[in-house]
Structure formats: C-alpha cells, structure tokens
Enzyme design. Sequence first.
Site, PDB file in Angstrom:
ATOM      1  N   LYS A 196      41.879  32.303  41.449  1.00 53.12           N
ATOM      2  CA  LYS A 196      42.496  33.595  41.118  1.00 53.12           C
ATOM      3  C   LYS A 196      43.723  33.774  42.003  1.00 53.12           C
ATOM      4  CE  LYS A 196      41.729  38.552  40.883  1.00 53.12           C
ATOM      5  NZ  LYS A 196      40.764  39.651  40.898  1.00 53.12           N
ATOM      6  N   LYS A 248      42.628  32.418  36.584  1.00 52.74           N
ATOM      7  CA  LYS A 248      43.214  33.726  36.309  1.00 52.74           C
ATOM      8  C   LYS A 248      44.468  33.920  37.130  1.00 52.74           C
ATOM      9  CE  LYS A 248      42.178  38.544  37.024  1.00 52.74           C
ATOM     10  NZ  LYS A 248      41.277  39.483  37.621  1.00 52.74           N
TER      11      LYS A 248
HETATM   12  C1  PBG Z   1      39.607  42.764  40.734  1.00 50.34           C
HETATM   13  C2  PBG Z   1      40.232  42.444  39.432  1.00 50.34           C
HETATM   14  C3  PBG Z   1      41.579  42.590  39.072  1.00 50.34           C
HETATM   15  C4  PBG Z   1      41.680  42.177  37.757  1.00 50.34           C
HETATM   16  C5  PBG Z   1      40.421  41.816  37.330  1.00 50.34           C
HETATM   17  N1  PBG Z   1      39.539  41.961  38.383  1.00 50.34           N
HETATM   18  C6  PBG Z   1      42.692  43.164  39.832  1.00 50.34           C
HETATM   19  C7  PBG Z   1      43.218  42.481  41.023  1.00 50.34           C
HETATM   20  O1  PBG Z   1      42.771  41.418  41.421  1.00 50.34           O
HETATM   21  O2  PBG Z   1      44.134  43.058  41.613  1.00 50.34           O
HETATM   22  C8  PBG Z   1      42.942  42.138  36.963  1.00 50.34           C
HETATM   23  C9  PBG Z   1      42.758  42.037  35.481  1.00 50.34           C
HETATM   24  C10 PBG Z   1      43.992  42.278  34.715  1.00 50.34           C
HETATM   25  O3  PBG Z   1      45.107  42.384  35.264  1.00 50.34           O
HETATM   26  O4  PBG Z   1      43.865  42.371  33.483  1.00 50.34           O
HETATM   27  N2  PBG Z   1      38.502  43.619  40.548  1.00 50.34           N
END
Ligand code: PBG
Length: 336
Positions: A196, A248
């Site tokens: 991520k 992601k």
């Molecule tokens: C963290 C989380 C995020 C997203 C999914 N889970 C935000 C981040 O990491 O700042 C982002 C998903 C998206 O942008 O569609 N709980």
Amino acid sequence: MSPTIRPRRLRQSAPMRRLVAETRIHPAQLVLPMFVAEGLSEPRPIGSMPGQVQHTLDSAASEVERAIEAGVGGVMLFGVPEAKDAVGSGATDPDGILNRATAFLAERFGDATVIQTDLCLDEFTDHGHCGVLADDGSVDNDATLERYAAMAVAQAESGSQLLGLSGMMDGQVERVRAALDEAGFEQTAILGYSAKYASALYGPFREAVDSSLTGDRKTYQQDPANRREGLREALLDLAEGADIVMVKPASLYLDVLADVAAASDVPVWAYQVSGEYAMVEAAAANGWIDRDRMIAESLTSIVRAGADVVLTYWAIEQAQLLGTHGLGLGTTGARA
Ligand code: PBG
C-alpha cells in the site's frame, strides 16, 4: 512484399475480438467499498466522488441488496464515526458505527455475499493516523498492533468474514491472525493490504470518511518509488498467514501488481481507489473522456496485470453491464 503474418486477422470484427480476448471480467471479481456513517438520517453524497455516498444503515442495506443482485463478489465496509479520540475507541466498541453496521448487514446478507471490513484506526482517531501515537508524535507500531488485535476480534464478533488490514503496520497480519485464533475465529479470513503506497490518489477518500489527518502517512505507507519493496511486503504478509494479498492503488502500480501476482500462492487483489474513480468521473463530466470506455479499460488493465479481484466504486454498475452483455474491451464497435 506483403506480410504473411497478419495479427490484424484476429481484430477484424467485434465477435472475433470477443472470441480471442485474453482478459475477461466476471461480476464476482468486483468488490464494492462502502461508507457507513453514524448519525445520518439520510445518505450524504460525497462531493469528490460523484455517485458515491455516506450511507445510513438502511441505505447501506439497499445498496448491499443491489450489489448482490448484480452479482458483485462482496462488499468492503468503512465506518464514519461521530466522535473520535486518540486511540480510536470507536473501532473496538461493539456499538461503534463500523461494528454496528457490520452486524446489521452480516445478519441480513452474510449468507448471500462476503461482508468485509476495513481494519484500520484512521477513521476513528482524532489525529487521523492509522495507529496510536507515541509521546514524540510518531505512529507507534507495536502499540498499534494491540489495537488491531482487539479491533479484529470486535469485527469478527460482529460477523465480518474477511478483515482488510489496511494500516501498514509491521507484523499486523501475524498479530491479527493470533488474536482471531485465540478468540475462536479460525474461519475469519485476512486480506492484507500488503503493498500500500502513500498516494495522492486517496484524496477523495479523506473527504468520504471525514478524515482528521494533517500531514501524511509516509512513515508507514510505502514510497511510490519502490517496486521491489512492494513484493517484499506481499511476501511478508504471505509468510504471516494472509489469506489474500492486495496492491493499492491499482492503476499506477500495475508493475507491483504483476510482480505480486507472479509470486503469490494466494489470491491477489487490487484496489482501484477514490482518486482513480474521481479522475475519470471529473474528466467525463467535462466531456473530456469517454467514461464507459475508460472504466472498462481501467478494470481490464488491472485484471490483465494480475488482479483476481478488484475493489472498485463502480462495482455495481460494471457488474450489471457484465452480467447483461458479458462486455470486455474490444467487444464493442463496428467491423472495421
Ligand atoms: C485506510 C484506508 C484508506 C483507503 C482505504 N483504507 C485511506 C488511507 O490510507 O489514507 C483509501 C481508499 C480510497 O482512496 O479509495 N483506512
């Protein structure tokens, strides 16, 4: 001299292109992320994500019903609480909005689809970080693992069948697996958001969950510069017992996705995040891009790169299209 080898033969008509398409998407390969907010009397549109809303419990139930009818593979729930604090108490409270929504939806739909939950503290902390803070203001990895362990058990108790570990703490899969097993939830599965990246593409999501974050997540989410490290993170999650691994965002990280898909012996998912959605919707609203082709091309590319399943805000719409037409790229258009 005229060529004897003519790749264009297989592109000469829509039926021919359809026949030889290498990538096909099935509705069950799409998972819908959903936001359930506390204290709403009706769904609230998310400005930066046209077509998406913060749900009430009732509107969430209708949406899950639509998703099931469309053949979508599952739903991933995010909670938007009214109150936040330093340790994200709402995340472990059985009456917290995410756990309450999970219980409500799992009871109604848990046999018909896979109810999944985001396991991260950022929606619940007043500082907006994905973990708890140490005295010096840094995100405390090991203290956060204890919060995740408790959150995992609370979510499993609510009926979540698949926990999406999105916090990027070291050792989170191992710690959560141990907590679940100890509490008797051997059958609750873990999706590791393994690779991520600290991405600007999460911008619209921060509005969607009323994020309190100031600053960034660069000390725990990955540096976009690092490809090898994405694979390393996925291999670590596999070693720690992840049932599914994820990359992601999706579209800008197809190289990482392909690396992980080549190495993984469990399913590999990708998250087409809020910014990927918003960019297409915004350009399409301006008439600058062909929305439907853009969506089909983006999803096809993510699956082509190696994703078995895609989390996408377009899940219902696309599943409906796929269900009726079996569409894929190259399947429409006149013979030319
Ligand atoms: C963290 C989380 C995020 C997203 C999914 N889970 C935000 C981040 O990491 O700042 C982002 C998903 C998206 O942008 O569609 N709980």
